[in-house]
Structures are given as C-alpha cells and as structure tokens.
Design a protein around this motif. Structure first.
Motif, mmCIF file in Angstrom:
data_model
loop_
_atom_site.group_PDB
_atom_site.id
_atom_site.type_symbol
_atom_site.label_atom_id
_atom_site.label_comp_id
_atom_site.label_asym_id
_atom_site.label_seq_id
_atom_site.Cartn_x
_atom_site.Cartn_y
_atom_site.Cartn_z
ATOM 1 N N VAL A 129 -60.187 -50.989 12.733
ATOM 2 C CA VAL A 129 -59.378 -51.920 12.131
ATOM 3 C C VAL A 129 -59.019 -50.887 10.728
ATOM 4 N N GLU A 130 -58.031 -51.058 10.254
ATOM 5 C CA GLU A 130 -57.574 -50.677 8.952
ATOM 6 C C GLU A 130 -56.708 -51.589 8.155
ATOM 7 N N ASP A 131 -57.090 -52.040 6.978
ATOM 8 C CA ASP A 131 -56.316 -52.956 6.069
ATOM 9 C C ASP A 131 -56.075 -54.013 6.867
ATOM 10 N N GLU A 164 -64.506 -48.399 8.089
ATOM 11 C CA GLU A 164 -65.125 -49.546 8.795
ATOM 12 C C GLU A 164 -65.606 -49.308 10.054
ATOM 13 N N PRO A 165 -67.024 -48.832 10.223
ATOM 14 C CA PRO A 165 -67.639 -48.332 11.358
ATOM 15 C C PRO A 165 -67.832 -49.273 12.422
ATOM 16 N N MET A 166 -67.511 -50.810 12.110
ATOM 17 C CA MET A 166 -67.732 -51.620 13.307
ATOM 18 C C MET A 166 -66.693 -51.633 14.240
#
Length: 138
Positions: free
Chosen positions: A27-29, A63-65
């Motif tokens: 996920v990004e933004d 975001e490492p998840m």
C-alpha cells in the motif's frame, strides 16, 4: 515470529517450499498495489529476491505490512529488507535461495552480486490455508 502449527507448516512447504509464484500486495498513500513475485517459503516466512530500488521496496519501507496470496492461501505479513543478497550476513539464506531459484537467479535478469539485489523477508502474521476441504488458520 508467528509459530506455525506442524500440519500447516507441512502444507506450506509442500506448496511454496521451492520456487513459487505468489501475489504480493503493498500500500502507498492509501492505494493498493499488487504484483506477482517468485517466492520461497520456510520457517514462517516467504523470501523474495528483488531490486532495492523497486516500487515494492519503496512502498514497504513506508508501510511494512503486506498481503500475500498463492495456491489456496491468503495471508498477511511484516516485510523486512534483509539487505544485499551477496552480504556476508545473508550467506546462509542466500545459499538456500540459490537452490530454490536456480532456474533463473543469475540468468542475466537478476544479478546476485549486484549490491542492489536484495532479499525481502515476509514474516507471516496471519492467514488462511485450504487443503482438501480443510481450512487451516495461521
């Protein structure tokens, strides 16, 4: 790291203990991104060889998840950049990945000696695995 029950571990190794293609979502933004990656499973983790400056690694740094999906499996994990494939600290895992990915690692597309070729480890946090009508929770 999440403890995986022995029966689940056997199925995960059977399905993903070699060179396997799985979907990896980041996920990004607030926007999800999904791509297929070659992955190798062992000991509660999936391992991926990738470029340090790829979009997935940039997104994971923020975001490492992540989410994973493969043959009758879906789950989540915490992704970690282990650093360069050729780093001395990664010697043992790199040897196992060389065997698992022997069909393509070092064939010109991926150079294991390039300092930007990194190992991504995804430690499973939860998941669902189906086999012959049985549902296993991770």
């Amino acid at each position: 790291m999440k403890r995986i029950e022995p029966a689940v571990e056997r199925v995960l190794l059977e399905r993903f203990g070699g060179d396997s293609v799985v979907a990896l979502a980041t996920v990004e933004d607030g926007m999800p991104y999904c791509r297929s990656v070659n992955a190798h499973y062992e000991g509660g983790c999936f391992y991926v060889v990738t470029h340090a400056r790829s979009n997935k690694m940039r997104q994971i740094a923020k975001e490492p998840m992540v989410a994973l999906s493969g043959e009758w499996f879906s789950g989540h994990g915490r992704a970690e950049d282990m650093g360069a494939f050729a780093a001395a600290a990664n010697e043992a895992v790199a040897a196992r990945l060389r065997r698992a990915f022997s069909a393509w690692l070092g064939n010109g597309h991926t150079d294991p000696n390039d300092p930007d070729t990194h190992i991504l480890r995804i430690a499973l946090t939860d998941g669902v695995l189906l086999r012959h009508g049985v549902r296993y929770e991770i």
